[in-house]
Motif scaffolding. Structure first.
Motif, PDB file in Angstrom:
ATOM      1  N   ARG A   1     116.145 -43.918  61.773  1.00  0.00           N
ATOM      2  CA  ARG A   1     116.672 -45.442  61.855  1.00  0.00           C
ATOM      3  C   ARG A   1     116.367 -46.103  60.739  1.00  0.00           C
ATOM      4  O   ARG A   1     117.375 -46.623  60.223  1.00  0.00           O
ATOM      5  CB  ARG A   1     116.035 -46.145  63.156  1.00  0.00           C
ATOM      6  N   LYS A   2     115.437 -45.896  60.250  1.00  0.00           N
ATOM      7  CA  LYS A   2     115.142 -46.531  58.836  1.00  0.00           C
ATOM      8  C   LYS A   2     116.025 -45.874  57.734  1.00  0.00           C
ATOM      9  O   LYS A   2     116.629 -46.606  56.929  1.00  0.00           O
ATOM     10  CB  LYS A   2     113.749 -46.393  58.394  1.00  0.00           C
TER      11      LYS A   2
ATOM     12  N   ASN B   1     112.110 -40.470  65.472  1.00  0.00           N
ATOM     13  CA  ASN B   1     113.211 -41.456  65.564  1.00  0.00           C
ATOM     14  C   ASN B   1     113.120 -42.701  64.706  1.00  0.00           C
ATOM     15  O   ASN B   1     114.205 -43.293  64.446  1.00  0.00           O
ATOM     16  CB  ASN B   1     113.088 -41.691  67.172  1.00  0.00           C
ATOM     17  N   ARG B   2     111.770 -43.242  64.423  1.00  0.00           N
ATOM     18  CA  ARG B   2     111.805 -44.470  63.734  1.00  0.00           C
ATOM     19  C   ARG B   2     112.018 -44.106  62.282  1.00  0.00           C
ATOM     20  O   ARG B   2     112.725 -45.007  61.742  1.00  0.00           O
ATOM     21  CB  ARG B   2     110.218 -44.943  63.960  1.00  0.00           C
TER      22      ARG B   2
ATOM     23  N   LYS C   1     119.057 -44.424  58.180  1.00  0.00           N
ATOM     24  CA  LYS C   1     120.144 -44.947  58.573  1.00  0.00           C
ATOM     25  C   LYS C   1     120.540 -46.338  58.034  1.00  0.00           C
ATOM     26  O   LYS C   1     121.595 -46.650  57.476  1.00  0.00           O
ATOM     27  CB  LYS C   1     120.511 -44.743  59.936  1.00  0.00           C
TER      28      LYS C   1
END
Length: 596
Positions: free
Chosen positions: A285-286, A281-282, A288
């Motif tokens: 996010r990066k 998930n991390r 995106k």
């Protein structure tokens, strides 16, 4: 399309998978074939590091970025058989030099070419004392299937040429490797591009490049034992199996297209797995955020550029020989020099950093205050990834330019010497894992893996990390000059991390060598690393006096005294030219000597 590398006419390989231009065998270097999609690719079009190829060299396991889920390229050299290596060496010699009517001396020319290009041909194989005899035996065994002898043409032994001037057939060789590993062919396949051996040729006596005197029944002399080979075995139409080594890990930065492919792959993974890990998930996010920055015309964060910009504006010295160093060594940004030197805890350690200059300051002046930052900006090895994960695993022998000696990959290797910091870290990780397992935590840290402590010779890929370490604890330097005499250097590696180094200048005087730098990172003190490095440097110059300079309040002087160094003179303001004004060590130094 049928491939025919032995054809004298231009051969079409199709279009390049990247640039879509036509590829022929008339190019200087042949293209590489992807083992998955079987498309060919120009060497200049490769997005990763270009492999060290030779003329007619396609013997690589290559996977293009279009076939990799993350868009990365993978290219590595399999463990080639000797007959492939000799075939490729003779082809390069024939194309580049021509030889004596196409023939070459087996010891001077063929073995000389293999010796010069050992790291390109066999990066994973170590040299043995009998490898020259192995070359002679392979030439005899594969005559006349692959090689032909020049005995009839010249009336001399030891002249060899290719039966057919063509590069090795990479497709057949790699298919044979796949077959032996259970991924393709199940039988051995002839790998030679020459004509098959006839029954009449099999009955002929196999010629050996060894002189006739070595074949006699008399006991050979000591000089003849060098070139003597074992009785050759009957030639075989196929090659023995090849062991495939795993592909090395690559740290090439992702391009914008590769980031988009990775983001799409991870997004589908999240949709299929409701309980994806926090790491996934991390990363999503990066990715995106970086995509949104590009869509708005902004440059995504680049750690390499950011770090180099900070270094270029933090430590920048100018040199004016008409003024003392204390008046001109002014940082552009207000950073205290103590932030660039050893912590105070380092002063009382067992093996603190040590330094000095030759009988005078001439040697230190050659390597001091050289603008290495401008060079690092243009060098791909200066990326922050290199400093973060350390030097690559290139454990190969090197030849010293100073003494022409072949230096082994390791001077010393031990898994028992573990610094205190490593032991503490191992205990902390085990405690956290034990506590997390009792609490039912999902993302537990991986068990701490110990690494070996290696002492090896200074090589080019160590240069960025060595310059950073020495400049951090002493003053800005560029130790490129030490690559000229690697015999008198030592680098301490903990896994991939450089933790210490030592350098000696062997030619300060006729009977005198000089230790210019000896440094151990403060986090890895207490394990005896400095003792091992100092012992190695002394052993390299047993017939000479060893001298050095050390600051008068540097505790490293105790280490030197245990090795027998004696103070000869007291040098006032010796480090005035090098240390910043607020350096914690004294600018006065002792000149110490270890007599032979």
């Amino acid at each position: 399309m049928t491939l025919s590398p032995s054809s004298p006419h231009p051969v079409l390989y199709g279009e390049c998978g990247y640039c879509n231009q036509t590829i022929t065998n008339e190019d200087q270097y042949l293209p590489l074939e992807c083992q998955k999609c079987h498309d060919y690719f120009h060497l200049p079009c490769l997005r990763g590091d270009r492999p060290p190829v030779l003329l007619g060299d396609q013997l690589f396991y290559f996977t293009c970025g279009l076939c990799d889920p993350l868009g990365l390229e993978h290219c590595f050299r399999p463990n080639l058989q000797w007959v492939h290596i000799i075939h490729l060496a003779l082809y390069n010699l024939t194309v580049a030099e021509g030889g004596r009517k196409g023939f070459f001396r087996w010891n001077d020319d063929i073995c000389g070419f293999i010796q010069q290009n050992w790291s390109r041909l066999m990066p994973q194989r170590k040299k043995t004392q009998s490898w020259h005899s192995t070359v002679a035996g392979i030439l005899s065994v594969n005559c006349p299937t692959v090689f032909q002898s020049g005995q009839k043409q010249f009336g001399e032994h030891g002249w060899w040429a290719l039966q057919k001037v063509a590069p090795p057939d990479a497709r057949l060789i790699l298919q044979a490797v796949d077959g032996r590993e259970g991924r393709g062919l199940t039988k051995r396949t002839p790998l030679s591009t020459a004509a098959p051996e006839t029954a009449a040729k099999k009955q002929k006596t196999i010629e050996s490049p060894v002189p006739e005197a070595a074949k006699s029944k008399q006991r050979p002399s000591q000089s003849m034992k060098v070139e003597q080979v074992q009785q050759p075995i009957p030639p075989s139409p196929s090659y023995p199996p090849i062991k495939v080594e795993p592909s090395p890990v690559s740290h090439t930065p992702l391009t914008a297209r590769q980031e988009a492919v990775l983001l799409d792959h991870l997004t589908r993974y999240q949709q299929d797995h409701a309980n994806s890990s926090t790491r996934v998930n991390r990363l999503v996010r990066k990715l995106k955020v970086r995509r949104a920055q590009r869509n708005h015309g902004l440059d995504p964060f680049n750690l390499d550029e950011c770090l180099l910009a900070i270094l270029a504006t933090t430590v920048k010295y100018t040199l004016d020989e008409t003024k003392p160093f204390s008046e001109q060594a002014v940082p552009v940004v207000g950073v205290s020099s103590k932030q660039l030197t050893t912590p105070s805890s380092m002063v009382g350690s067992e093996d603190p950093p040590t330094c000095g200059g030759g009988g005078g300051n001439e040697h230190l002046d050659r390597i001091t205050l050289i603008p290495v930052l401008s060079r690092a900006l243009a060098s791909e090895v200066s990326q922050f990834e290199h400093f973060l994960v350390g030097a690559p695993d290139t454990h190969t022998s090197i030849t010293s330019p100073y003494t022409t000696r072949v230096l082994k990959p390791f001077i010393f290797r031990s898994t028992e010497l573990q610094p205190t910091k490593v032991l503490v870290m191992e205990e902390l990780v085990s405690k956290v894992r034990e506590k997390g397992a009792k609490g039912g935590a999902r993302d537990l840290p991986l068990p701490y893996t110990r690494h070996s402590l290696d002492l090896c010779y200074f090589q080019f890929h160590h240069l960025p990390a060595v310059n950073s370490l020495v400049s951090h604890f002493f003053w800005p330097v560029d130790l490129t000059e030490c690559l000229q005499y690697p015999d008198f250097t030592v680098v301490a590696m903990y896994g991939k991390l450089l933790v210490g180094c030592g350098f000696m200048t062997p030619d300060v005087k006729v009977n005198e060598a000089y230790i210019s730098f000896l440094v151990v990172h403060p986090d890895f003190t207490g394990a005896g690393i400095a003792k091992l490095m100092l012992y190695h440097l002394i052993q390299t110059c047993l017939g000479k006096d060893v001298t050095l300079h050390v600051s008068v309040d540097n505790p490293a002087m105790l280490l030197y005294q245990r090795f027998g160094f004696k103070a000869e003179s007291y040098c006032l303001d010796f480090y005035e030219k090098y240390f910043p004004p607020d350096h914690y060590l004294s600018k006065h130094a002792y000149h110490m000597r270890l007599r032979k």
